[in-house]
Design a protein around this motif. Structure first.
Motif, PDB file in Angstrom:
ATOM      1  N   LEU A  90       0.427  13.105   5.340  1.00 34.71           N
ATOM      2  CA  LEU A  90       1.705  12.411   5.153  1.00 34.71           C
ATOM      3  C   LEU A  90       1.490  11.011   4.593  1.00 34.71           C
ATOM      4  O   LEU A  90       2.265  10.556   3.743  1.00 34.71           O
ATOM      5  CB  LEU A  90       2.470  12.347   6.482  1.00 34.71           C
ATOM      6  CG  LEU A  90       3.912  11.833   6.388  1.00 34.71           C
ATOM      7  CD1 LEU A  90       4.752  12.740   5.490  1.00 34.71           C
ATOM      8  CD2 LEU A  90       4.543  11.738   7.772  1.00 34.71           C
ATOM      9  N   LEU A  91       0.452  10.337   5.049  1.00 30.90           N
ATOM     10  CA  LEU A  91       0.178   8.985   4.556  1.00 30.90           C
ATOM     11  C   LEU A  91      -0.140   9.011   3.058  1.00 30.90           C
ATOM     12  O   LEU A  91       0.378   8.195   2.287  1.00 30.90           O
ATOM     13  CB  LEU A  91      -0.988   8.360   5.331  1.00 30.90           C
ATOM     14  CG  LEU A  91      -1.301   6.889   5.038  1.00 30.90           C
ATOM     15  CD1 LEU A  91      -0.106   6.005   5.341  1.00 30.90           C
ATOM     16  CD2 LEU A  91      -2.505   6.431   5.855  1.00 30.90           C
ATOM     17  N   TYR A  92      -0.975   9.948   2.654  1.00 29.78           N
ATOM     18  CA  TYR A  92      -1.323  10.036   1.236  1.00 29.78           C
ATOM     19  C   TYR A  92      -0.165  10.578   0.400  1.00 29.78           C
ATOM     20  O   TYR A  92       0.016  10.195  -0.755  1.00 29.78           O
ATOM     21  CB  TYR A  92      -2.563  10.910   1.044  1.00 29.78           C
ATOM     22  CG  TYR A  92      -2.940  11.112  -0.407  1.00 29.78           C
ATOM     23  CD1 TYR A  92      -3.325  10.023  -1.196  1.00 29.78           C
ATOM     24  CD2 TYR A  92      -2.909  12.371  -0.995  1.00 29.78           C
ATOM     25  CE1 TYR A  92      -3.659  10.196  -2.543  1.00 29.78           C
ATOM     26  CE2 TYR A  92      -3.239  12.552  -2.330  1.00 29.78           C
ATOM     27  CZ  TYR A  92      -3.603  11.466  -3.102  1.00 29.78           C
ATOM     28  OH  TYR A  92      -3.930  11.635  -4.422  1.00 29.78           O
ATOM     29  N   ALA A  93       0.640  11.455   0.981  1.00 25.59           N
ATOM     30  CA  ALA A  93       1.750  12.064   0.245  1.00 25.59           C
ATOM     31  C   ALA A  93       2.886  11.085  -0.017  1.00 25.59           C
ATOM     32  O   ALA A  93       3.648  11.249  -0.976  1.00 25.59           O
ATOM     33  CB  ALA A  93       2.290  13.268   1.015  1.00 25.59           C
ATOM     34  N   THR A  94       3.017  10.062   0.830  1.00 23.45           N
ATOM     35  CA  THR A  94       4.167   9.160   0.728  1.00 23.45           C
ATOM     36  C   THR A  94       3.804   7.715   0.398  1.00 23.45           C
ATOM     37  O   THR A  94       4.649   6.960  -0.075  1.00 23.45           O
ATOM     38  CB  THR A  94       4.956   9.135   2.047  1.00 23.45           C
ATOM     39  OG1 THR A  94       4.102   8.656   3.103  1.00 23.45           O
ATOM     40  CG2 THR A  94       5.466  10.535   2.407  1.00 23.45           C
ATOM     41  N   MET A 114       3.340   5.458   2.530  1.00 22.39           N
ATOM     42  CA  MET A 114       3.989   4.560   3.489  1.00 22.39           C
ATOM     43  C   MET A 114       2.972   3.648   4.158  1.00 22.39           C
ATOM     44  O   MET A 114       1.771   3.902   4.122  1.00 22.39           O
ATOM     45  CB  MET A 114       4.762   5.363   4.552  1.00 22.39           C
ATOM     46  CG  MET A 114       3.900   6.166   5.499  1.00 22.39           C
ATOM     47  SD  MET A 114       4.846   6.925   6.854  1.00 22.39           S
ATOM     48  CE  MET A 114       5.840   8.110   5.968  1.00 22.39           C
ATOM     49  N   ARG A 115       3.458   2.581   4.752  1.00 17.74           N
ATOM     50  CA  ARG A 115       2.588   1.648   5.475  1.00 17.74           C
ATOM     51  C   ARG A 115       2.144   2.289   6.790  1.00 17.74           C
ATOM     52  O   ARG A 115       2.869   3.105   7.367  1.00 17.74           O
ATOM     53  CB  ARG A 115       3.310   0.337   5.757  1.00 17.74           C
ATOM     54  CG  ARG A 115       3.766  -0.402   4.496  1.00 17.74           C
ATOM     55  CD  ARG A 115       4.589  -1.626   4.850  1.00 17.74           C
ATOM     56  NE  ARG A 115       5.007  -2.353   3.661  1.00 17.74           N
ATOM     57  CZ  ARG A 115       6.149  -2.120   2.996  1.00 17.74           C
ATOM     58  NH1 ARG A 115       6.978  -1.171   3.429  1.00 17.74           N
ATOM     59  NH2 ARG A 115       6.467  -2.827   1.932  1.00 17.74           N
ATOM     60  N   VAL A 116       0.976   1.898   7.287  1.00 22.56           N
ATOM     61  CA  VAL A 116       0.471   2.499   8.514  1.00 22.56           C
ATOM     62  C   VAL A 116       1.398   2.190   9.691  1.00 22.56           C
ATOM     63  O   VAL A 116       1.588   3.028  10.585  1.00 22.56           O
ATOM     64  CB  VAL A 116      -0.972   2.038   8.803  1.00 22.56           C
ATOM     65  CG1 VAL A 116      -1.027   0.543   9.083  1.00 22.56           C
ATOM     66  CG2 VAL A 116      -1.559   2.810   9.973  1.00 22.56           C
ATOM     67  N   PRO A 154      -6.347   2.176   6.400  1.00 28.66           N
ATOM     68  CA  PRO A 154      -5.104   2.898   6.096  1.00 28.66           C
ATOM     69  C   PRO A 154      -4.478   2.450   4.776  1.00 28.66           C
ATOM     70  O   PRO A 154      -3.856   3.254   4.076  1.00 28.66           O
ATOM     71  CB  PRO A 154      -4.213   2.556   7.288  1.00 28.66           C
ATOM     72  CG  PRO A 154      -5.167   2.345   8.414  1.00 28.66           C
ATOM     73  CD  PRO A 154      -6.349   1.661   7.783  1.00 28.66           C
ATOM     74  N   GLN A 155      -4.660   1.159   4.428  1.00 29.35           N
ATOM     75  CA  GLN A 155      -4.122   0.666   3.162  1.00 29.35           C
ATOM     76  C   GLN A 155      -4.771   1.360   1.966  1.00 29.35           C
ATOM     77  O   GLN A 155      -4.162   1.472   0.905  1.00 29.35           O
ATOM     78  CB  GLN A 155      -4.346  -0.840   3.053  1.00 29.35           C
ATOM     79  CG  GLN A 155      -3.320  -1.687   3.799  1.00 29.35           C
ATOM     80  CD  GLN A 155      -1.964  -1.660   3.135  1.00 29.35           C
ATOM     81  OE1 GLN A 155      -1.122  -0.809   3.443  1.00 29.35           O
ATOM     82  NE2 GLN A 155      -1.735  -2.562   2.211  1.00 29.35           N
TER      83      GLN A 155
END
Length: 294
Positions: free
Chosen positions: A139-143, A145-147, A239-240
């Protein structure tokens, strides 16, 4: 500062619509400044001088803090005292002549497509923890978004039927789509992982830790570091890094800059444009290696 600081925080939230992470940073920086000034016998904003603030900056530098950290602290104090000055609570702004230390801007690090694939493939088991970790990474890579947004995401913010997530930060909302890989990982986590981690407890958060409580940013960072090591990724990763990689890969594959800006939540399009340069070095190497007159 004890009386004025809470009012400044309210101002940031209600009038400036500052994000939660921004407000937290300001508060953390200014609490440290308040403590330092109190130790020097300065407790009223009217008594704060440029000399006292420059002494504080020197104090931070002597602690061995990074230039970026000191610069952020200076920005926080400037914002606070400018606010106090505009409210006519002080006759002069003591930060007017204070300058933040110069920071050499570095391009954010990104992963190659191959590195990204290896990283996302690491949590491949069927345990509740691995199902959660795979869903979070996907989800993090797909969007992009910030952690902070990821770990605080409420259940109702995700629409699996239409493949999108609703991110809310500082009163601002943005809808970000995601693909089938992220959807599949989320479905598996929700079916076989989340309830097992909760162990009967209740939570409105989408992602919870192994104790059934809210996941922290630090907790996710440790998870990411572990999988990066297993994937054989030697470069430093945070995460960034996945957020940066999302942006760079989208732009390199032809996504409109304006669309990527909206998905990332950047207020200034120049911030998004910086990602266009991230693949330039590789492109130049290919050119010089392959072109007859390179």
């Amino acid at each position: 500062m004890r009386q004025e600081l809470p009012l400044f925080i309210v101002y940031l939230k209600e009038q400036k619509n500052a994000s939660t992470s921004t407000v937290d940073s300001y508060l953390r920086d200014l609490r440290k400044l308040e403590s330092y000034l109190a130790d020097q016998g300065v407790e009223e904003v009217q008594d704060v001088t440029a000399t006292a603030l420059n002494s504080y900056i020197l104090h931070l530098e002597k602690q061995g803090l990074s230039t970026a950290t000191v610069s952020r602290s200076v920005s926080s104090m400037k914002a606070f005292f400018h606010y106090i000055y505009r409210k006519h609570e002080i006759a002069d702004d003591p930060t007017e002549q204070i300058k933040a230390p110069h920071i050499d801007k570095k391009m954010p690090g990104i992963l190659s497509i191959d590195e990204t694939e290896r990283l996302l493939a690491q949590p491949c088991g069927d345990s509740p923890k691995e199902l959660r970790d795979r869903a979070m990474l996907e989800l993090l890579y797909a969007t992009g978004m910030r952690v902070t947004e990821l770990v605080s995401l409420p259940m109702e913010a995700v629409c699996l039927r239409l493949n999108y997530v609703l991110c809310t930060d500082g009163g601002k909302e943005r809808v970000i789509p995601f693909g089938d890989e992220a959807k599949h990982a989320l479905e598996r986590y929700l079916k076989d992982g989340r309830d097992a981690l909760l162990k009967g407890a209740k939570s409105d958060r989408l992602f919870v830790n192994c104790s059934g409580k809210s996941m922290s940013r630090q907790g996710f960072w440790k998870i990411l570091k572990s999988y990066a090591q297993k994937a054989g990724i030697s470069s430093d990763i945070t995460p960034q890094t996945l957020r940066h990689s999302f942006a760079a890969h989208m732009l390199q594959n032809g996504a409109p800059v304006k669309s990527v800006q909206e998905m990332l939540g950047h207020s200034d399009i120049s911030t998004t444009l910086a990602y266009l340069n991230l693949g330039l070095d590789d492109t130049q190497r290919v050119y010089h290696a392959a072109h007859p007159r390179g």
